[in-house]
Design an enzyme around this catalytic site. Sequence first.
Site, short mmCIF file in Angstrom:
data_model
loop_
_atom_site.label_atom_id
_atom_site.label_comp_id
_atom_site.label_asym_id
_atom_site.label_seq_id
_atom_site.Cartn_x
_atom_site.Cartn_y
_atom_site.Cartn_z
N ARG A 150 -11.98 -1.56 -2.05
CA ARG A 150 -12.45 -2.69 -1.24
C ARG A 150 -11.72 -2.75 0.09
NH1 ARG A 150 -12.19 -4.96 -6.51
NH2 ARG A 150 -10.13 -5.85 -6.10
N GLY A 210 -0.58 0.73 -10.15
CA GLY A 210 -0.77 2.17 -10.06
C GLY A 210 -2.17 2.51 -9.63
N LYS A 242 0.09 -0.84 0.04
CA LYS A 242 -0.97 0.18 0.06
C LYS A 242 -2.32 -0.44 0.41
CE LYS A 242 -3.15 -0.89 -3.96
NZ LYS A 242 -4.60 -0.93 -4.29
N THR A 246 -6.20 4.62 -3.02
CA THR A 246 -6.83 3.53 -2.27
C THR A 246 -7.22 3.95 -0.86
OG1 THR A 246 -5.39 2.06 -3.54
CG2 THR A 246 -6.58 1.08 -1.72
#
Length: 332
Positions: A254, A135, A190, A247
């Site tokens: 990252r 999540g 994702k 994200t």
Amino acid sequence: MRFATAGVIGGGAWGTALAQVCARAGLAVTLQAREAEVVESVNAAHENAAFLPGVALDPAIRATGDMADLAACDLILAVPPAQHLRTTLTAFASHARPGVPVVLCAKGVERGSLALMTDVLAQVLPEAPAAVLSGPSFAAEVARGLPTAVTLACADAALGEALMQALSSPAFRPYLADDLIGAEVGGAVKNVLAIACGVSEGMILGRSAHAALITRGFVEMTRLGVALGGRAETVAGLCGLGDLVLTCSSPQSRNMSLGLALGQGQTVEQALAGKRSVAEGLESAPAVRSLARLLDVDMPICVAVDRLLCGETTAAEAIEDLLSRPLKVERA
């Protein structure tokens, strides 16, 4: 079904944050880390200076470098990078007790085998009940106790309920699901899409392009999840859409920061220089591309990301290719 002790495998930022989650939930926590400096830092200074600097950890968290120290735990959270999960679980196998649940917290698709993390667990520890935790969650925010909601997927309803109760706290809220495949696909894809959004940001293509990438990327994520046997509604939850939005919206990710560097003209090697943490999308992109080809799933954004990462195209060419695709009716 009650849990008193938890073992967390993986002393990176996310593993450390989840050890903090377990401690806040009242569990006695043992954090296993490969790096000796992480073990020393956690035990002596109650901080993971290497991967989560500046975050005070619960003094009750005990770190170790020895997998054997997890043998008596009631619950295991497996948090290595996705491409190292098989090796990590193999190292733990001789210490694993049958029936002890393993919560998979790595997000990715294994290169070569194209296995999801639940497949890897079933092959290495076939007697371990599986759950998936995924999540929208930045490690530093979770470790500091900021409000977070995640998906906890488990096929066994009673076990899922027990795990949900064991891990929850006022600031950490798991939502229960029974679709492990959908939860895993959301977390894996994702990361690849976040690289695409970072490229767009680095090339200064604007917020409209950013929104289009998230929206059409979500369609690709859903297509793959359904093709693998997951459900669209799972991917539309926290483990898919929620994680995608987070994200793809912050350079703190990252994966997005990797894409940002590529969009600004850096090579993959330059973008990764000096980084200790893993950008999971870099490793999952070729596996996602191979799965799409194998299952005949149309995933043009993910394919473009992999082509960019392996040097088959440039960022400008990838954007041009996406924009020159045939016009079509908007549907999944």
